[in-house]
Scaffold this motif. Sequence first.
Motif, PDB file in Angstrom:
ATOM      1  N   ASN A 222      -3.127  39.336  63.285  1.00 39.72           N
ATOM      2  CA  ASN A 222      -2.186  39.478  64.390  1.00 39.72           C
ATOM      3  C   ASN A 222      -0.906  38.741  64.010  1.00 39.72           C
ATOM      4  O   ASN A 222      -0.787  38.233  62.899  1.00 39.72           O
ATOM      5  CB  ASN A 222      -2.803  38.881  65.668  1.00 39.72           C
ATOM      6  CG  ASN A 222      -2.395  39.620  66.913  1.00 39.72           C
ATOM      7  OD1 ASN A 222      -1.261  40.053  67.044  1.00 39.72           O
ATOM      8  ND2 ASN A 222      -3.338  39.765  67.845  1.00 39.72           N
ATOM      9  N   SER A 223       0.011  38.629  64.941  1.00 36.16           N
ATOM     10  CA  SER A 223       1.169  37.774  64.700  1.00 36.16           C
ATOM     11  C   SER A 223       0.671  36.334  64.594  1.00 36.16           C
ATOM     12  O   SER A 223      -0.436  36.019  65.065  1.00 36.16           O
ATOM     13  CB  SER A 223       2.165  37.886  65.856  1.00 36.16           C
ATOM     14  OG  SER A 223       1.602  37.322  67.038  1.00 36.16           O
TER      15      SER A 223
ATOM     16  N   ASN B  49       4.565  40.090  58.245  1.00 37.77           N
ATOM     17  CA  ASN B  49       4.512  40.168  59.709  1.00 37.77           C
ATOM     18  C   ASN B  49       3.157  39.786  60.301  1.00 37.77           C
ATOM     19  O   ASN B  49       3.044  39.639  61.512  1.00 37.77           O
ATOM     20  CB  ASN B  49       4.842  41.596  60.177  1.00 37.77           C
ATOM     21  CG  ASN B  49       6.248  41.993  59.808  1.00 37.77           C
ATOM     22  OD1 ASN B  49       7.162  41.195  59.934  1.00 37.77           O
ATOM     23  ND2 ASN B  49       6.416  43.213  59.349  1.00 37.77           N
TER      24      ASN B  49
ATOM     25  N   GLN C  29      -0.448  33.945  55.837  1.00 37.29           N
ATOM     26  CA  GLN C  29       0.664  34.695  56.429  1.00 37.29           C
ATOM     27  C   GLN C  29       1.227  35.687  55.421  1.00 37.29           C
ATOM     28  O   GLN C  29       1.522  35.328  54.293  1.00 37.29           O
ATOM     29  CB  GLN C  29       1.747  33.709  56.863  1.00 37.29           C
ATOM     30  CG  GLN C  29       2.941  34.315  57.527  1.00 37.29           C
ATOM     31  CD  GLN C  29       2.694  34.663  58.987  1.00 37.29           C
ATOM     32  OE1 GLN C  29       2.000  33.961  59.686  1.00 37.29           O
ATOM     33  NE2 GLN C  29       3.282  35.748  59.434  1.00 37.29           N
TER      34      GLN C  29
END
Length: 193
Positions: A95-96, A155, A152
């Motif tokens: 997810n973010s 996005n 990470q």
Amino acid sequence: LLEEALVPEEEQPYPVPENWVWAKVGDLVELERGITFPASAKKDQKEEGLIGCARTANVQEEFIWDDLIYVDMKYLKNNDKKLLRKDDIVMSTANSYQLVGKVSYIHELIEPITFGGFIMSIRAKYPVYQKFLYYYFLEQFLNGKIQKLASQTTNIANLNGEKIKSLSLPFPPLNEQKRIAEKIERLFAKIDE
């Protein structure tokens, strides 16, 4: 069995009450990744031979039941572990950065459903009160501790099950787990009022 899950004293972040222990999450729970399927397999409406499939969008403060997608049952590959169960904890694992690690608790099953590959179910291996575990993971998410475990990309933040398993938690006896979870729920109810 629980002795194998204990965290060595030198690795314990802080002292806990005498009848509590520090334990590794991975020794207390089973983590199950969701199913994978091609984007072309998704349907918006339920049809014969299809099963509801939860996505990260369904993982909210309360699990969202009215926004499922549907996929062919064949993607479960006859693996019952890929079906959500009552009292499961579901976690968004891709997810973010702000939303990775978000959790929902499955209070009741409205219908049999599975979950997609960006979600992980968390199920206790021992006599552990699932709601206690849920509030532990919720606290870890709200304080940003789970997000710090994520890798990470441009996005998307991704959580690895092994990193979740490496977390340590202060672990009280079963009756105390229930009392803690019930107290939290009473306090939340007061806040809601």
